[in-house]
Design a protein around this motif. Sequence first.
Motif, PDB file in Angstrom:
ATOM      1  N   GLY A  54      38.295  54.369  98.309  1.00  0.00           N
ATOM      2  CA  GLY A  54      39.619  54.833  97.922  1.00  0.00           C
ATOM      3  C   GLY A  54      39.775  55.039  96.435  1.00  0.00           C
ATOM      4  N   LYS A  55      40.915  54.561  95.876  1.00  0.00           N
ATOM      5  CA  LYS A  55      41.201  54.737  94.460  1.00  0.00           C
ATOM      6  C   LYS A  55      40.240  53.956  93.578  1.00  0.00           C
ATOM      7  N   ASN A  56      39.620  52.933  94.131  1.00  0.00           N
ATOM      8  CA  ASN A  56      38.698  52.113  93.342  1.00  0.00           C
ATOM      9  C   ASN A  56      37.269  52.654  93.340  1.00  0.00           C
ATOM     10  N   ALA A  57      37.055  53.745  94.061  1.00  0.00           N
ATOM     11  CA  ALA A  57      35.708  54.311  94.137  1.00  0.00           C
ATOM     12  C   ALA A  57      35.327  54.972  92.814  1.00  0.00           C
ATOM     13  N   SER A  58      34.078  54.846  92.455  1.00  0.00           N
ATOM     14  CA  SER A  58      33.565  55.477  91.234  1.00  0.00           C
ATOM     15  C   SER A  58      32.261  56.191  91.568  1.00  0.00           C
ATOM     16  N   GLU A  59      32.067  57.356  90.935  1.00  0.00           N
ATOM     17  CA  GLU A  59      30.884  58.164  91.182  1.00  0.00           C
ATOM     18  C   GLU A  59      30.028  58.268  89.928  1.00  0.00           C
ATOM     19  N   THR A  60      28.710  58.253  90.140  1.00  0.00           N
ATOM     20  CA  THR A  60      27.753  58.541  89.073  1.00  0.00           C
ATOM     21  C   THR A  60      26.841  59.648  89.582  1.00  0.00           C
ATOM     22  N   VAL A  61      26.799  60.766  88.844  1.00  0.00           N
ATOM     23  CA  VAL A  61      26.042  61.937  89.264  1.00  0.00           C
ATOM     24  C   VAL A  61      24.795  62.074  88.391  1.00  0.00           C
ATOM     25  N   PHE A  62      23.620  61.997  89.011  1.00  0.00           N
ATOM     26  CA  PHE A  62      22.351  62.151  88.319  1.00  0.00           C
ATOM     27  C   PHE A  62      21.833  63.571  88.569  1.00  0.00           C
ATOM     28  N   SER A  63      21.606  64.329  87.499  1.00  0.00           N
ATOM     29  CA  SER A  63      21.134  65.706  87.615  1.00  0.00           C
ATOM     30  C   SER A  63      19.924  65.926  86.730  1.00  0.00           C
ATOM     31  N   ILE A  64      19.260  67.069  86.943  1.00  0.00           N
ATOM     32  CA  ILE A  64      18.126  67.432  86.107  1.00  0.00           C
ATOM     33  C   ILE A  64      18.533  68.526  85.131  1.00  0.00           C
ATOM     34  N   ASP A  96      17.355  69.869  75.584  1.00  0.00           N
ATOM     35  CA  ASP A  96      16.726  68.549  75.601  1.00  0.00           C
ATOM     36  C   ASP A  96      17.459  67.530  74.737  1.00  0.00           C
ATOM     37  N   ASN A  97      18.073  67.967  73.636  1.00  0.00           N
ATOM     38  CA  ASN A  97      18.715  67.024  72.717  1.00  0.00           C
ATOM     39  C   ASN A  97      19.856  66.276  73.387  1.00  0.00           C
ATOM     40  N   MET A  98      20.627  66.971  74.196  1.00  0.00           N
ATOM     41  CA  MET A  98      21.789  66.355  74.822  1.00  0.00           C
ATOM     42  C   MET A  98      21.493  65.767  76.202  1.00  0.00           C
ATOM     43  N   LYS A  99      20.602  66.441  76.961  1.00  0.00           N
ATOM     44  CA  LYS A  99      20.393  66.042  78.348  1.00  0.00           C
ATOM     45  C   LYS A  99      18.994  65.483  78.628  1.00  0.00           C
ATOM     46  N   LYS A 123       7.376  68.586  96.443  1.00  0.00           N
ATOM     47  CA  LYS A 123       8.299  68.778  95.325  1.00  0.00           C
ATOM     48  C   LYS A 123       8.158  67.626  94.343  1.00  0.00           C
ATOM     49  N   ASN A 124       8.146  67.974  93.053  1.00  0.00           N
ATOM     50  CA  ASN A 124       8.004  66.977  91.996  1.00  0.00           C
ATOM     51  C   ASN A 124       9.077  67.232  90.943  1.00  0.00           C
ATOM     52  N   VAL A 125       9.994  66.283  90.765  1.00  0.00           N
ATOM     53  CA  VAL A 125      11.095  66.406  89.808  1.00  0.00           C
ATOM     54  C   VAL A 125      11.061  65.191  88.887  1.00  0.00           C
ATOM     55  N   LYS A 126      11.192  65.433  87.583  1.00  0.00           N
ATOM     56  CA  LYS A 126      11.169  64.331  86.627  1.00  0.00           C
ATOM     57  C   LYS A 126      12.157  64.597  85.503  1.00  0.00           C
ATOM     58  N   GLY A 127      12.863  63.535  85.078  1.00  0.00           N
ATOM     59  CA  GLY A 127      13.797  63.624  83.971  1.00  0.00           C
ATOM     60  C   GLY A 127      15.215  63.917  84.418  1.00  0.00           C
ATOM     61  N   PHE A 128      16.068  62.884  84.514  1.00  0.00           N
ATOM     62  CA  PHE A 128      17.447  63.041  84.955  1.00  0.00           C
ATOM     63  C   PHE A 128      18.408  62.590  83.857  1.00  0.00           C
ATOM     64  N   TYR A 129      19.652  63.050  83.961  1.00  0.00           N
ATOM     65  CA  TYR A 129      20.711  62.585  83.064  1.00  0.00           C
ATOM     66  C   TYR A 129      21.980  62.383  83.881  1.00  0.00           C
ATOM     67  N   VAL A 130      22.924  61.590  83.352  1.00  0.00           N
ATOM     68  CA  VAL A 130      24.195  61.357  84.028  1.00  0.00           C
ATOM     69  C   VAL A 130      25.126  62.512  83.703  1.00  0.00           C
ATOM     70  N   GLU A 131      25.454  63.305  84.708  1.00  0.00           N
ATOM     71  CA  GLU A 131      26.205  64.537  84.489  1.00  0.00           C
ATOM     72  C   GLU A 131      27.681  64.299  84.238  1.00  0.00           C
ATOM     73  N   ASN A 132      28.296  63.359  84.931  1.00  0.00           N
ATOM     74  CA  ASN A 132      29.750  63.149  84.826  1.00  0.00           C
ATOM     75  C   ASN A 132      30.086  62.074  83.796  1.00  0.00           C
ATOM     76  N   ILE A 148      23.783  60.144  78.975  1.00  0.00           N
ATOM     77  CA  ILE A 148      22.854  59.051  79.297  1.00  0.00           C
ATOM     78  C   ILE A 148      21.660  59.653  80.019  1.00  0.00           C
ATOM     79  N   GLN A 149      20.470  59.324  79.550  1.00  0.00           N
ATOM     80  CA  GLN A 149      19.262  59.977  80.052  1.00  0.00           C
ATOM     81  C   GLN A 149      18.316  58.972  80.704  1.00  0.00           C
ATOM     82  N   PHE A 150      17.608  59.463  81.716  1.00  0.00           N
ATOM     83  CA  PHE A 150      16.572  58.699  82.403  1.00  0.00           C
ATOM     84  C   PHE A 150      15.295  59.551  82.421  1.00  0.00           C
TER      85      PHE A 150
END
Length: 337
Positions: A54-64, A96-99, A123-132, A148-150
Amino acid sequence: MNLLKAGLLAFSLLVIQVKAQSDTANTKSYADQVMIRVNLDTNIESYVFTAGEGKNASETVFSINNKTKTSLSVDYRIISATLSFAPRFLEGNNDDNMKGKSSYTDFSFRFFPGRIIQNLYYKNVKGFYVENMKDLSPDWQEGRDPYIQFPDLRVQTFGGSTSYILNKNFSAKAIYTQGEWQKKSSGSWVPFVDYDLTIFRNTIDGVKDKEVQYNIGGNIGYFYNWVIGSKVNISPYLAVGIGGKFSSYRDYQNEGIKENAQYATIRMQGGLHVGFNTDRFLFGGKMNFNANGYDQKNNQTVENNNLYGLLYMGYRFAPPKVVKNTYDKIQKKIPIL
């Protein structure tokens, strides 16, 4: 030995019969032509992690940090192969500097024996960042503050799917690879099973994490190929399914303790294809989406969403003798080809 020979003979006759039926009054086959197709598409690979309700839910979106990729496809007979990658020089792939730096590569094979579609891919994907970031930190400003980067988060997937076309008058090749042209409008229900092995690896402050997931699901979809005139087709589709996810996580921060879990999954996918076709040249566009999710403990939900648009252009030509002769030799050893 005689029984084995008889089995192989029966299998070969079945394959011959399937091939003979591939050319019908409803479809025009380009199986005897080599087709090279170049694709340009936007790829949004993201994982949505939701905690709470509900209202207490929080989302974290990891994108490439790769929004556009190119791919090269080669089709001949019943085989279709595609190699995709994300070039660094394209706009949106080099922030790359920001993401942070991301990489994307996938390789896939499709086989079309009769009304069966067999797909295999890596499929091989590497390098994610927090989009939201704005949702997580209200003071964060785009263009000023980095995401924030991973950079060491890597996702490798070995997967595939097996489908069966229920309507013999419907051409899956006309939509998937443009290896055929369907002369009359037609649709079909398509049940299919998909499966994959996905490996997540990450390193934070020198500590490694690894999770292995096995996924399998049963799906049903409806595909329709609307033929307009002799050169244009519009093809929408929608599919839904349920499945299971089996996860194995190794916690290296806690003496390498292994944790196993099982989840029920739901998935949905769909898209729209618009194409223009001649015997030599073809081009068109596609818009596809793929989403699946599952519930974890403590009201936590994980979703993997993939949305992309694709533009393609292709050319067909007679196969060089070396290609035809090589394929014929392989076909003698593997009759299903």
